[in-house]
Design an enzyme around this catalytic site. Sequence first.
Site, PDB file in Angstrom:
ATOM      1  N   VAL A  61       0.815  -1.220   0.000  1.00  0.00           N
ATOM      2  CA  VAL A  61       0.000   0.000   0.000  1.00  0.00           C
ATOM      3  C   VAL A  61       0.845   1.265   0.000  1.00  0.00           C
ATOM      4  CG1 VAL A  61      -1.965  -1.139   1.100  1.00  0.00           C
ATOM      5  CG2 VAL A  61      -0.274   0.048   2.530  1.00  0.00           C
ATOM      6  N   TYR A 152       2.962   5.799  16.121  1.00  0.00           N
ATOM      7  CA  TYR A 152       1.769   5.012  15.799  1.00  0.00           C
ATOM      8  C   TYR A 152       0.508   5.792  16.150  1.00  0.00           C
ATOM      9  CZ  TYR A 152      -1.705   1.274  15.933  1.00  0.00           C
ATOM     10  OH  TYR A 152      -2.829   0.520  15.739  1.00  0.00           O
TER      11      TYR A 152
END
Length: 281
Positions: A61, A152
């Site tokens: 991706v 994150y």
Amino acid sequence: MTTPQTKTFFITGVSSGLGRAFAEAALAAGHRVAGTVRRAEDGAQFAALDGERAFPVTLDVTDYAAIPAAVAAAEAALGPIDVLVNNAGYGHEGVLEESSLEELERQFAANVYGPVALIQAVLPSMRARRSGHVVNVTSMGGFITMPGISFYCGSKFALEGISEALGKEVAALGIHVTALAPGQFRTDWAGRSMQRTPRTIGDYDAVMDPLRAARKEKSGNQPNDPAKAAAALLELVASDNPPARLLLGEDALALVEQKLDAVREEIAAWEDVTRSTGYAG
């Protein structure tokens, strides 16, 4: 023969974890699934789940230029995409001061930029049909924060914000957008999928050492079941009025409620300062 309820899903990261659970549940419910994998052998295993309705797509991706062709191939094989599930991504663990900008760029490439490129690839068809659902898998870390995974959390905060704003852009076009925010699920997220920056600064030991040890120990023993997350996804995409954000797991619910309480308390404590910035009169 397909029924009106049968949908075509495009799910990223179906070789394991939540993505695999999502794909298996959708296939079991009679839907068609295009699923992305990184390796050809994983694609063969996915295709073996259903010879007609499981279509593997080999795609990284973060290779944004390859995304339009991947979406076109999936639609040629299975029909227009009704549901995009941006699931692929990974966690990065590391103290911010010790972590590199290159690690931050890789985190955002997988968790933010890739999903956005996929959304851009499916929106023209959804817009033309005035129908579709984009589901971005974020995290409870897209609203709460925890030390040691700042990159994150930042990536998931970004994806949550993009999801919410996008939902307002496309609502009048018949397209739904949901940020799906899981708590701790029994996947490889905290195990082999986690990328960890080596520790170098002793001042952070008191914060990081217990967290890193606890995360490794909990890996494989998380409280939430991926199969039940998949059931929740199917319920979500079957809804005529899906939410902009759906938490998954009692742990996620408890921690988000704690964060909301803390935010309200902090706003109240500093309300006078907040209100002090307007022009007099």
